[in-house]
Design a protein around this motif. Structure first.
Motif, PDB file in Angstrom:
ATOM      1  N   MET A 286       0.808  -0.921   0.168  1.00 50.81           N
ATOM      2  CA  MET A 286      -0.083   0.142  -0.136  1.00 50.81           C
ATOM      3  C   MET A 286       0.894   1.222   0.141  1.00 50.81           C
ATOM      4  SD  MET A 286      -2.839   1.089   2.836  1.00 50.81           S
ATOM      5  CE  MET A 286      -2.206   2.444   3.857  1.00 50.81           C
ATOM      6  N   LYS A 287       0.631   2.047  -0.972  1.00 50.97           N
ATOM      7  CA  LYS A 287       1.410   3.334  -1.034  1.00 50.97           C
ATOM      8  C   LYS A 287       0.726   4.384  -0.397  1.00 50.97           C
ATOM      9  CE  LYS A 287       3.988   6.308  -4.250  1.00 50.97           C
ATOM     10  NZ  LYS A 287       4.059   6.847  -5.349  1.00 50.97           N
ATOM     11  N   LEU A 288       1.407   5.215   0.468  1.00 56.42           N
ATOM     12  CA  LEU A 288       0.775   6.376   1.056  1.00 56.42           C
ATOM     13  C   LEU A 288       0.594   7.338   0.212  1.00 56.42           C
ATOM     14  CD1 LEU A 288       2.669   6.704   4.487  1.00 56.42           C
ATOM     15  CD2 LEU A 288       0.598   5.810   3.989  1.00 56.42           C
ATOM     16  N   SER A 289      -0.379   8.211   0.062  1.00 61.33           N
ATOM     17  CA  SER A 289      -0.566   9.493  -0.638  1.00 61.33           C
ATOM     18  C   SER A 289       0.261  10.718  -0.146  1.00 61.33           C
ATOM     19  CB  SER A 289      -1.916  10.036  -0.721  1.00 61.33           C
ATOM     20  OG  SER A 289      -2.144  10.487   0.755  1.00 61.33           O
ATOM     21  N   ARG A 290       0.550  11.572  -1.018  1.00 59.67           N
ATOM     22  CA  ARG A 290       1.371  12.656  -0.236  1.00 59.67           C
ATOM     23  C   ARG A 290       0.885  13.185   1.003  1.00 59.67           C
ATOM     24  NH1 ARG A 290       1.894  18.148  -0.981  1.00 59.67           N
ATOM     25  NH2 ARG A 290       3.639  19.010  -1.140  1.00 59.67           N
ATOM     26  N   THR A 291      -0.581  13.463   0.871  1.00 59.59           N
ATOM     27  CA  THR A 291      -1.093  14.070   2.158  1.00 59.59           C
ATOM     28  C   THR A 291      -0.964  13.091   3.496  1.00 59.59           C
ATOM     29  OG1 THR A 291      -2.697  15.160   0.853  1.00 59.59           O
ATOM     30  CG2 THR A 291      -3.297  14.835   3.068  1.00 59.59           C
ATOM     31  N   GLN A 292      -1.269  11.834   3.137  1.00 58.02           N
ATOM     32  CA  GLN A 292      -0.942  10.649   4.218  1.00 58.02           C
ATOM     33  C   GLN A 292       0.578  10.810   4.913  1.00 58.02           C
ATOM     34  OE1 GLN A 292      -2.271   7.575   1.978  1.00 58.02           O
ATOM     35  NE2 GLN A 292      -4.233   7.136   3.133  1.00 58.02           N
ATOM     36  N   PHE A 293       1.389  10.838   3.834  1.00 61.33           N
ATOM     37  CA  PHE A 293       2.781  10.815   4.269  1.00 61.33           C
ATOM     38  C   PHE A 293       2.979  12.154   5.108  1.00 61.33           C
ATOM     39  CE2 PHE A 293       7.153  12.535   3.503  1.00 61.33           C
ATOM     40  CZ  PHE A 293       8.053  11.579   3.997  1.00 61.33           C
ATOM     41  N   ILE A 294       2.535  13.435   4.606  1.00 55.79           N
ATOM     42  CA  ILE A 294       2.800  14.727   5.356  1.00 55.79           C
ATOM     43  C   ILE A 294       2.243  14.446   6.744  1.00 55.79           C
ATOM     44  CG2 ILE A 294       2.319  16.924   5.626  1.00 55.79           C
ATOM     45  CD1 ILE A 294       2.518  16.988   2.263  1.00 55.79           C
ATOM     46  N   VAL A 295       0.798  14.280   6.791  1.00 57.02           N
ATOM     47  CA  VAL A 295       0.186  14.150   8.323  1.00 57.02           C
ATOM     48  C   VAL A 295       1.115  12.914   9.106  1.00 57.02           C
ATOM     49  CG1 VAL A 295      -2.030  13.374   9.111  1.00 57.02           C
ATOM     50  CG2 VAL A 295      -1.795  15.020   7.330  1.00 57.02           C
ATOM     51  N   GLY A 296       1.377  11.923   8.369  1.00 53.82           N
ATOM     52  CA  GLY A 296       2.226  10.679   9.378  1.00 53.82           C
ATOM     53  C   GLY A 296       3.341  11.374   9.780  1.00 53.82           C
ATOM     54  N   LEU A 297       4.103  11.926   8.834  1.00 51.29           N
ATOM     55  CA  LEU A 297       5.384  12.709   9.489  1.00 51.29           C
ATOM     56  C   LEU A 297       5.157  13.763  10.713  1.00 51.29           C
ATOM     57  CD1 LEU A 297       8.313  12.576   8.967  1.00 51.29           C
ATOM     58  CD2 LEU A 297       8.054  14.391   7.242  1.00 51.29           C
ATOM     59  N   ILE A 298       4.195  14.484  10.348  1.00 52.83           N
ATOM     60  CA  ILE A 298       3.670  15.552  11.443  1.00 52.83           C
ATOM     61  C   ILE A 298       3.539  14.778  12.840  1.00 52.83           C
ATOM     62  CG2 ILE A 298       2.242  17.326  12.087  1.00 52.83           C
ATOM     63  CD1 ILE A 298       2.138  18.154   9.288  1.00 52.83           C
ATOM     64  N   ALA A 299       2.624  13.722  12.579  1.00 53.73           N
ATOM     65  CA  ALA A 299       2.269  12.986  13.636  1.00 53.73           C
ATOM     66  C   ALA A 299       3.412  12.305  14.413  1.00 53.73           C
ATOM     67  CB  ALA A 299       1.131  12.084  13.410  1.00 53.73           C
ATOM     68  N   ILE A 300       4.080  11.673  13.758  1.00 54.81           N
ATOM     69  CA  ILE A 300       5.506  11.228  14.367  1.00 54.81           C
ATOM     70  C   ILE A 300       6.369  12.150  15.223  1.00 54.81           C
ATOM     71  CG2 ILE A 300       7.777   9.994  13.624  1.00 54.81           C
ATOM     72  CD1 ILE A 300       6.232   8.653  11.345  1.00 54.81           C
ATOM     73  N   ASN A 301       6.551  13.261  14.406  1.00 54.21           N
ATOM     74  CA  ASN A 301       7.366  14.238  15.090  1.00 54.21           C
ATOM     75  C   ASN A 301       6.686  14.789  16.694  1.00 54.21           C
ATOM     76  OD1 ASN A 301       9.682  15.717  13.747  1.00 54.21           O
ATOM     77  ND2 ASN A 301       8.287  15.091  12.125  1.00 54.21           N
ATOM     78  N   ILE A 302       5.108  14.734  16.609  1.00 56.08           N
ATOM     79  CA  ILE A 302       4.311  15.203  17.797  1.00 56.08           C
ATOM     80  C   ILE A 302       4.566  13.992  18.809  1.00 56.08           C
ATOM     81  CG2 ILE A 302       2.299  15.475  18.671  1.00 56.08           C
ATOM     82  CD1 ILE A 302       1.374  16.987  16.085  1.00 56.08           C
ATOM     83  N   ALA A 303       4.427  12.684  18.170  1.00 58.14           N
ATOM     84  CA  ALA A 303       4.646  11.638  19.229  1.00 58.14           C
ATOM     85  C   ALA A 303       5.749  11.484  19.872  1.00 58.14           C
ATOM     86  CB  ALA A 303       3.963  10.229  18.538  1.00 58.14           C
ATOM     87  N   LEU A 304       6.883  11.522  19.052  1.00 55.88           N
ATOM     88  CA  LEU A 304       8.160  11.249  19.599  1.00 55.88           C
ATOM     89  C   LEU A 304       8.395  12.557  20.641  1.00 55.88           C
ATOM     90  CD1 LEU A 304      10.509  10.626  16.547  1.00 55.88           C
ATOM     91  CD2 LEU A 304       9.634   9.131  18.420  1.00 55.88           C
TER      92      LEU A 304
END
Length: 166
Positions: free
Chosen positions: A1-19
């Motif tokens: 499953m390939k992430l869309s650009r928007t999913q990638f961006i939101v996921g990266l933001i969420a990872i930063n917040i979570a860490l």
């Protein structure tokens, strides 16, 4: 499953917040306020301080109204705009997208702390014997700095490529 650009961006933001939030949770739970622990001699130090201001405690002495404007309302507006910008601007290169996502994630994490606790938990300190010394910072601050570095790198590469093509 390939992430869309928007999913990638939101996921990266969420990872930063979570860490950031996980690291702050651990510091609040296991490091007493102002306790100092040397991690690599006195070069890399872990401590637990609450910063009621912004970078290097700037603005910590402002009255509550100005503090709310400059440390909550303005950052939320800017983070909202930058999020809209990277989600809608498809011409951004991968370094810029990654950099902006890191800045947004770190910014949201620190704003979240200010809303929830009235201050931001900082806990890392580097002192390389007077040659290089930092203030106390956290994972969100590192994320923002990484993002700024990526934006500078992207700008450098884009400028270099534009000059070569001219």
């Amino acid at each position: 499953m390939k992430l869309s650009r928007t999913q990638f961006i939101v996921g990266l933001i969420a990872i930063n917040i979570a860490l950031d939030q996980i690291s702050k949770f651990l510091v609040r739970a296991y490091v007493a306020p102002y306790e100092t622990t040397e991690l690599l001699g006195n070069l890399f130090i872990l401590t637990n301080v609450e910063n009621s201001g912004a970078f290097l405690s700037l603005g910590s002495d402002l009255n509550p109204t100005l503090k709310s404007i400059f440390l909550l309302i303005l950052p939320i507006a800017v983070l909202g705009y930058v999020t809209y910008y990277i989600l809608t601007n498809k011409a951004l290169d991968k370094y810029s997208v990654f950099g902006f996502a890191c800045i947004i994630g770190g910014g949201i994490a620190n704003v979240y702390d200010r809303i929830l606790y009235g201050s931001v938990t900082d806990f890392f300190h580097i002192d390389l014997g007077g040659v290089f010394k930092t203030g106390v910072f956290n994972v969100a601050d590192m994320s923002v700095m990484l993002g700024m570095g990526l934006l500078l790198y992207s700008n450098f590469i884009t400028t270099k490529n534009a000059k070569q093509n001219a």
